[in-house]
Scaffold this motif. Structure first.
Motif, PDB file in Angstrom:
ATOM      1  N   SER A 114       0.784  -0.965   0.064  1.00 13.15           N
ATOM      2  CA  SER A 114       0.029  -0.066  -0.039  1.00 13.15           C
ATOM      3  C   SER A 114       0.774   1.218  -0.047  1.00 13.15           C
TER       4      SER A 114
ATOM      5  N   GLU B 231      -6.222   1.222   0.775  1.00 13.09           N
ATOM      6  CA  GLU B 231      -5.506   1.671   1.675  1.00 13.09           C
ATOM      7  C   GLU B 231      -4.382   3.239   1.367  1.00 13.09           C
ATOM      8  N   ALA B 232      -3.945   2.865   0.042  1.00 12.18           N
ATOM      9  CA  ALA B 232      -3.085   4.002  -0.623  1.00 12.18           C
ATOM     10  C   ALA B 232      -4.169   5.161  -0.941  1.00 12.18           C
TER      11      ALA B 232
ATOM     12  N   PRO C  57      -4.735  -2.932  -0.795  1.00 11.76           N
ATOM     13  CA  PRO C  57      -3.678  -2.167  -0.561  1.00 11.76           C
ATOM     14  C   PRO C  57      -4.069  -0.737  -1.509  1.00 11.76           C
TER      15      PRO C  57
END
Length: 66
Positions: free
Chosen positions: A7, A47-48, A44
């Motif tokens: 991420s 999340e990023a 991920p």
């Protein structure tokens, strides 16, 4: 040296795309095309994107304090 999480790597790649003008203000960053572009799964990537959103909020708050 610490290893970056997936991420974090995706965060850096998207941020670089923003700074280089690949993504413009108002562009919608959709999960499916981004998953394909950055060769990752949705978790991920989300999340990023969440981290980028938090960073943008901090920048907005800093700007208002100036």
């Amino acid at each position: 040296m610490s290893k970056m999480t997936l991420s974090s790597e995706v965060y850096q790649q998207i941020l670089e795309g923003i700074l280089q003008g690949f993504y413009l203000p108002g562009d919608r960053l959709k999960v499916l095309p981004l998953k394909e572009r950055y060769s990752c799964t949705a978790s991920p990537l989300r999340e990023a994107l969440f981290s980028l959103q938090e960073s943008a909020e901090l920048l907005k708050h800093d700007h208002h304090l100036l």
